[in-house]
Design an enzyme around this catalytic site. Structure first.
Site, short mmCIF file in Angstrom:
data_model
loop_
_atom_site.label_atom_id
_atom_site.label_comp_id
_atom_site.label_asym_id
_atom_site.label_seq_id
_atom_site.Cartn_x
_atom_site.Cartn_y
_atom_site.Cartn_z
N GLY A 68 48.38 45.92 -54.64
CA GLY A 68 48.23 45.02 -53.37
C GLY A 68 46.86 44.98 -52.97
N GLY B 3 44.76 42.32 -54.88
CA GLY B 3 44.76 40.94 -55.31
C GLY B 3 44.20 40.86 -56.56
CB SER C 225 49.50 45.78 -59.03
OG SER C 225 49.79 45.49 -57.81
CD GLU D 4 55.09 36.37 -58.96
OE1 GLU D 4 54.29 36.77 -59.13
OE2 GLU D 4 55.11 34.89 -58.72
CG ASP E 102 48.53 36.41 -60.48
OD1 ASP E 102 47.47 35.79 -60.34
OD2 ASP E 102 49.19 36.80 -59.41
C1 GLA Z 1 48.33 35.38 -55.74
C2 GLA Z 1 49.47 34.39 -56.78
C3 GLA Z 1 48.75 33.64 -57.77
C4 GLA Z 1 47.70 32.77 -57.04
C5 GLA Z 1 46.90 33.52 -56.12
C6 GLA Z 1 45.75 32.57 -55.22
O1 GLA Z 1 47.69 36.25 -56.37
O2 GLA Z 1 50.38 35.53 -57.36
O3 GLA Z 1 49.71 32.86 -58.50
O4 GLA Z 1 48.39 31.70 -56.19
O5 GLA Z 1 47.50 34.24 -55.37
O6 GLA Z 1 45.10 31.93 -55.93
#
Ligand code: GLA
Length: 369
Positions: A103, A105, A108, A141, A153
């Site tokens: 959590g 950013g 993970s 997701e 990601d």
């Molecule tokens: C999260 C989401 C990504 C992207 C970022 C913001 O990490 O999983 O897909 O949208 O926020 O850039």
């Protein structure tokens, strides 16, 4: 046969909240990862053990449904995907170890789904490619986590390359690598240790607000484009048709997309100071237009502004907490960490966690017969 998978986290230099708007991002995978070890067992149940949180999940293949326990859904959702495509999965035992903070950013969640999906693919010798894994993560997701995330990601985790960033066009998944290797600058993450419990709903709100703007733009210009691909001039022409929130979100997304393309050109020339200015602009937009920052993130970014050895700093990822990404001169990094950590502790009465990262390879696996 035992399968071992290493699924790394990711950083993103610039291009935030552009992915689900069909824009560009500039991420790379890091030298921190989730590690999986999986093998088949002659039992009725599957067992998944997470050493990171010291928890065990036991389930039966023919009885997959959403769980009340959040982390179970990453595993169950992945299995559900394979079953929905009529793949034969039999009981297995999987252990998960990780040095990726949860959590914060640095993705993970996607690393967990991507890595687990790859473990299942290799264990059961299924025919799925990297781009299929990108889709599997989106499926999990959406259907099991309730997040309408973009592809940044999972794409990065699967396609990451040592010492390279990926300039990814999230509209059509075309990409190219940009070398990131500097003698003088490095990437430092500073984890605020702030976790926003409502991040999923705040994130989905942004997705909807952007879709509103996109719809109005497409109707006005009679076209079918993703929001990031409009221009600021075009946006101004529909300003009176949009509510203020959607206008601000759209203004951020369109500007961030241009910044990402310009930033990629600057990084190709190793022009870190000019690139850093774009990082500050990005943060400013994330704070004031997209409204996904928080006081702790702003504090770090503001702190660095007066330091000429920090080229740039901004919040990274979904927002409302997590890490800042800082482009900083290597030679001063330890003193900087000391100073800012003290200041952070005095101001917020909590610790700041520094994470030094290198750009490493994406997901890898080994088969042990
Ligand atoms: C999260 C989401 C990504 C992207 C970022 C913001 O990490 O999983 O897909 O949208 O926020 O850039």
């Amino acid at each position: 046969m035992i399968i071992k998978v290493k699924s790394p986290g990711r950083i993103n230099l610039i291009g935030e909240h552009t992915d689900y708007n069909g824009g560009y991002v500039l991420p790379g995978t890091i030298n921190k990862a989730i590690n999986f070890e999986i093998f088949k067992v002659k039992k009725v149940y599957c067992e998944v053990k997470s050493a990171k949180i010291n928890k065990l999940l036991i389930f039966e293949i023919n009885n997959i449904k959403k769980s009340e326990t959040h982390w179970h859904n990453y595993i169950l959702g992945t299995i559900d995907y394979f079953l929905s495509k009529k793949n034969k999965i039999t009981p297995f035992k999987c252990s998960i170890k990780s040095n990726l903070p949860i959590g914060s950013g640095i993705s993970s969640s996607s690393a967990l789904i991507s890595g687990f999906a790859k473990a299942i693919i290799e264990l059961f010798e299924l025919k799925y490619s990297k781009s299929d894994i990108v889709k599997i993560v989106s499926y999990v997701e959406r259907n099991f986590i309730g997040l309408r995330g973009g592809i940044m990601d999972q794409f990065t985790i699967n396609y990451g390359l040592k010492d390279n960033l990926i300039l990814l066009n999230c509209d059509n998944s075309s990409y190219n690598y940009i070398q990131f290797k500097s003698k003088s600058f490095c990437i430092l993450l500073l984890n605020t240790n702030v976790k926003h419990s409502l991040i999923n709903s705040a994130y989905n709100d942004r997705v909807n607000e952007c879709l509103d703007a996109e719809k109005i733009l497409n109707t006005y210009f009679n076209c079918n484009k993703k929001l990031a691909n409009f221009t600021l001039d075009e946006l101004d022409l529909v300003k009176d048709k949009l509510n203020l929130i959607s206008f601000k979100r759209a203004r951020f997304v369109i500007s961030e997309n241009t910044r990402t393309l310009n930033g990629a050109e600057l990084l190709k020339k190793s022009n870190y100071h000019e690139f850093g200015k774009l990082m500050y602009d990005s943060h400013n937009g994330l704070k004031n237009l997209y409204e996904v920052s928080c006081v702790e993130l702003d504090f770090i970014v503001d702190y660095t502004k007066k330091l000429n050895y920090v080229a740039g700093s901004r919040m990274m990822g979904g927002g409302f907490g997590g890490c800042t990404i800082n482009l900083i001169e290597k030679k001063i990094i330890d003193k900087f960490i000391d100073d800012i950590s003290k200041s952070y502790l005095t101001t917020f009465h909590k610790n700041l966690t520094p994470i030094k990262v290198n750009i490493a390879n994406g997901l890898t696996f080994k088969k042990i017969k």
